[in-house]
Write an enzyme that holds these catalytic residues in place. Structure first.
Site, short mmCIF file in Angstrom:
data_model
loop_
_atom_site.label_atom_id
_atom_site.label_comp_id
_atom_site.label_asym_id
_atom_site.label_seq_id
_atom_site.Cartn_x
_atom_site.Cartn_y
_atom_site.Cartn_z
CG HIS A 85 -0.19 -9.41 -2.62
ND1 HIS A 85 -0.35 -8.09 -2.97
CD2 HIS A 85 -0.99 -9.60 -1.54
CE1 HIS A 85 -1.19 -7.51 -2.13
NE2 HIS A 85 -1.59 -8.41 -1.27
CG ASP A 120 -3.54 -4.93 -2.92
OD1 ASP A 120 -3.04 -4.11 -2.14
OD2 ASP A 120 -4.37 -5.79 -2.56
CG HIS A 142 -1.89 -1.16 1.19
ND1 HIS A 142 -2.64 -1.50 2.28
CD2 HIS A 142 -2.18 -2.08 0.23
CE1 HIS A 142 -3.37 -2.59 1.99
NE2 HIS A 142 -3.09 -2.96 0.76
ZN LIG Z 1 -4.02 -4.48 -0.34
#
Ligand SMILES: [Zn+2]
Length: 285
Positions: free
Chosen positions: A262, A239, A75
């Site tokens: 991710h 993200d 973030h």
């Molecule tokens: Zn996040």
């Protein structure tokens, strides 16, 4: 595009989402050509904010050098990417970047309040020349050259929430200029039925309705509801922006993803950097 750093140091503290540990960070101005890097002040170790320092991607992006880790960097990196800051030293006195309100907005607002400083050197960007793709058993992401009419970074995401939430997609055209208003306020989220599992994995020790959206029966439990109808998808974009900034450059190209996270984005960067024919690093006006 010029290089940018901060005008003056910025102090922020708060608890980590996964560890619950109270941590203080200081964002410092950094000279041109220094890039973005973390310094664990309790261990005197520097960890560059780069894709090849990523050591795990389970529910957050975590980087490490010489066995010293910084967790949940995405973030803060997203905020720096959104504000075009390419030189910054981040001092951190413990293991996890504070989650704050679950979005990147407090980083963005704190930086804007103190000011951004233009530097003499031109900032380099990474332009996608050849398509690259990473797929796994549940999803994929790809980076492709922009169509001729498109500028900057474009992001198209499709998600399936497997009955836990209404399936959604999102298209962000030219993220530059859209980030602060459309993306930075979108908070991280989780599903009520997964909370016990996450806790059993020693995760979300600092999680609460103050720093995350919790969805139960397809609705938020947060009493003020959502900040946007598609806040979950906007957070996924937030993200992606943070995880892509681990390339070390702003990217010109189009990111398309299905059920990304991710893990997929970091593996996509590994694919990208396998061949220098996939991209060109240059300066733009
Ligand atoms: Zn996040």
């Amino acid at each position: 595009m010029k290089s940018y750093t901060l005008k003056e140091p910025i102090n922020i503290d708060g608890i980590g989402l996964h560890t619950g540990i109270k941590t203080k960070i200081t964002l410092n101005p950094a000279p041109q050509y220094s890039g973005i890097f973390f310094k664990r002040t309790d261990k005197s170790v520097i960890i560059p904010a780069k894709w090849d320092y990523v050591i795990s991607t389970k529910f957050s992006t975590n980087i490490a050098s010489n066995g010293v880790e910084v967790k949940t960097v995405e973030h803060l990196l997203s905020a720096l990417a959104g504000l075009h800051i390419n030189n910054c030293e981040i001092l951190i006195d413990n293991i996890e970047v504070p989650i704050l309100d679950g979005s990147s907005n407090i980083f963005v607002e704190s930086i804007l309040k103190k000011g951004i400083k233009e530097q003499d050197s031109e900032q380099k960007i990474l332009e996608i020349i050849k398509p690259v793709k990473f797929s796994c058993d549940y999803g994929y992401a790809e980076l492709t050259p922009n169509p001729s009419e498109a500028e900057g970074l474009n992001i198209n995401l499709e998600s399936r929430f497997d009955g836990k939430y209404e399936d959604q997609d999102i298209k962000i055209t030219n993220l530059n200029g859209n980030y602060i208003e459309y993306i930075s306020r979108a908070r991280t989220f989780g599903f009520y039925q997964e909370i016990e599992y996450l806790k059993s994995q020693n995760l979300i020790k600092g999680g609460s309705l103050d720093n995350a959206i919790v969805i139960k029966d397809k609705k938020p439990l947060n009493k003020d509801g959502l900040r946007y109808d598609n806040e979950l998808m906007r957070h996924k974009v937030l993200d992606v922006v943070g995880d892509l900034y681990l390339s070390g450059y702003p990217i010109i190209g189009t990111y398309k993803g299905f059920k990304t996270g991710h893990f997929i984005t970091n593996n996509l960067l590994k694919e990208l950097f396998k061949s220098k024919e996939n991209f060109k690093i240059h300066k733009i006006n």
